[in-house]
Design a protein around this motif. Structure first.
Motif, short mmCIF file in Angstrom:
data_model
loop_
_atom_site.label_atom_id
_atom_site.label_comp_id
_atom_site.label_asym_id
_atom_site.label_seq_id
_atom_site.Cartn_x
_atom_site.Cartn_y
_atom_site.Cartn_z
N ALA A 161 0.83 -1.20 0.00
CA ALA A 161 0.00 0.00 0.00
C ALA A 161 0.86 1.26 0.00
CB ALA A 161 -0.93 0.01 1.22
N ILE A 180 1.76 3.04 -3.08
CA ILE A 180 0.71 3.89 -3.66
C ILE A 180 0.49 5.13 -2.81
CG2 ILE A 180 -1.73 3.96 -4.32
CD1 ILE A 180 -1.54 0.91 -4.77
N PRO A 187 -5.71 2.16 -1.26
CA PRO A 187 -5.26 0.82 -1.62
C PRO A 187 -5.44 -0.17 -0.47
CG PRO A 187 -3.38 2.26 -1.20
CD PRO A 187 -4.60 3.14 -1.23
#
Length: 487
Positions: free
Chosen positions: A24, A27, A179
């Protein structure tokens, strides 16, 4: 939701949660301020929408009452929205541009600097604030705002609330487009220890006991790659009342202190635990009268109640301490107000015994012969979250203020320290043992804990983050060649 519970925790399971957070981060580190603001707002909206259910669970597990908990939930969602606004405003990034100067000594290249997120962050929920310092509390909000995925270790004092809040947060983030792995929730003491040591974790936020926090701090520092540990641990928050203030408003001050140290059964990290007053003022008796004889109140956990009772018994047994009102022997699982009194001589002679935090509804009134003695006692207190002075207009306070700012992160003039506003200017953190760092855990600059500076030298404009490019397309405040430039 990515969750490990107490019965199934394993190193392999924690690896799964941590790996999701690392994915994650690839992102979130590149996410825009608008995206993160949307995530934070979505979490706030979801918590508000589920408020009645969450408050009911919190009351069942914490005994804090629906009025207090409803207010705390509102504080929590307002905090999330404040961070959402702050990330869009952009000044927290400290974006700085120094253009080349070949005439400087030494010659200066093109340098551009800003703050960037650290990576996945571990957050430990607190027992005494089931919302504001828990699963979706200030540590989580500030880390998400900074662009860091969060893995929360839920507190055993409110397990059902923690699990349900985590479900609400996870669903809200997913619906808002964050995400997978941006948020995770784990439980269990052993899992918490492993979380601090996990190589994917880049920082830790903690609110809790001095003993537990110090143990985790040592683990964080003992890693092969030591990481920041931002712990809020222990504070007695001294209050100094001048003779002039007592002469004008003694009863008002006694009532204010009584209301403050008994609020929430005294289970506030900003509880005024040590109050310095002029000798012979009989202020302790006034406070006792203001307290009256309230019934015992259920405390957060049986363990907290037992620790409070043990602390009181130790204080009451000290030769230099007298019990003004209340019983050191407490009812199991509950706490009742206790006022104790001593002198600056006793405090200075045995500060480790008399100035330890007694987490619950008690306060120690310390009589001083003169201001020098009072300030010596304040210095003996050591680091606290707050320090307060009650004085009258025209009194000389420079020496008092100098000492109070040595020992505390927030200095109050009148008023009482319980209650912490969430704002840009707030400072919730002080010298050891109140915290392990110089940063605040409340307010917008709490984000600073989960950010690190990165400078770019002679980078092509297109390779720079948008915040540092020549054209200020984001419209954020920046310092250019030493001059603060507003959009």
């Amino acid at each position: 939701m990515t969750t490990i519970d107490t019965d199934t925790r394993t190193a392999a399971s924690l690896d799964v949660v941590a790996a999701a957070a690392r994915r994650a981060f690839a992102i979130t580190v590149a996410s825009t301020a608008a995206e993160r603001a949307a995530w934070l707002t979505a979490v706030a909206d979801a918590l508000d929408a589920n408020g009645p259910e969450l408050v009911g669970l919190a009351d069942e597990e914490s005994h804090l009452g629906t009025a207090r908990l409803t207010s705390e939930l509102a504080r929590t969602t307002a905090q999330l929205r404040l961070f959402a606004a702050a990330v869009v405003e952009g000044s927290y990034l400290e974006a700085t541009i120094d253009h080349p100067d070949p005439q400087a000594t030494p010659p200066r290249p093109d340098l551009r600097r800003m703050l960037r997120p650290l990576g996945p962050v571990a957050v430990f929920s607190a027992s005494n604030f089931p919302f504001a310092f828990a699963v979706a509390g200030g540590d989580t909000a500030s880390a998400l705002a900074a662009g860091c995925p969060v893995i929360v270790k839920g507190h055993s004092a409110h397990p059902r609330l923690s699990a349900r809040t985590a479900e609400v947060v996870t669903a809200a983030l997913a619906e808002a487009g964050a995400p997978a792995g941006t948020f995770g929730h784990v439980t269990g003491r052993e899992t918490g220890v492993a979380l601090v040591q996990h190589p994917e974790i880049r920082a830790v936020g903690f609110t809790g006991s001095l003993h537990g926090g110090r143990a985790l701090f040592d683990l964080a520092q003992g890693r092969p790659d030591p990481i920041p540990f931002y712990g809020e641990l222990s504070a007695v928050n001294p209050v100094l009342i001048t003779r002039a203030a007592l002469e004008v408003r003694a009863d008002e001050l006694a009532a204010g202190l009584a209301a403050s140290f008994t609020l929430g059964a005294g289970q506030f990290c900003t509880n005024p635990g040590v109050v310095l007053v002029p000798a012979g003022s009989r202020f302790a008796e006034r406070v006792a009268a203001a307290v009256g004889s309230p019934a015992p109140v259920p405390m957060l956990t049986d363990g907290i109640a037992a620790a409070f009772a043990a602390g009181l018994e130790g204080l009451a047994a000290h030769d230099g301490v007298r019990v003004v009102t209340g019983a050191p022997a407490q009812r199991p699982g509950a706490g009742s107000a206790v006022v104790l009194a001593t002198t600056t001589d006793a405090v200075i002679a045995d500060s480790s015994a008399l100035l330890a935090e007694c987490f619950g509804p008690s306060t120690l009134i310390v009589e001083y012969a003169d201001v020098d003695a009072a300030l010596a006692a304040v210095r003996a207190v050591g680091g606290s979250l707050t320090a307060t002075v009650h004085a009258e207009p025209g009194e000389e306070l420079h020496e008092i203020i100098a000492v109070l700012t040595e020992v505390a992160g927030r200095v109050l003039f009148a008023g009482w320290p319980t209650g912490v506003a969430v704002s840009w200017a707030q400072q919730h953190g002080g010298p050891w043992p109140s915290t392990t760092s110089i940063h605040t855990s409340v307010g917008v600059t709490a984000m600073r804990r989960f950010l690190r500076p990165v400078a770019f030298q002679d980078a092509p404009n297109a390779a720079l983050p948008p915040e540092l490019r020549d054209e200020n397309v984001l419209g954020i405040p920046r310092r250019i060649d030493g001059v603060l430039t507003l959009p």
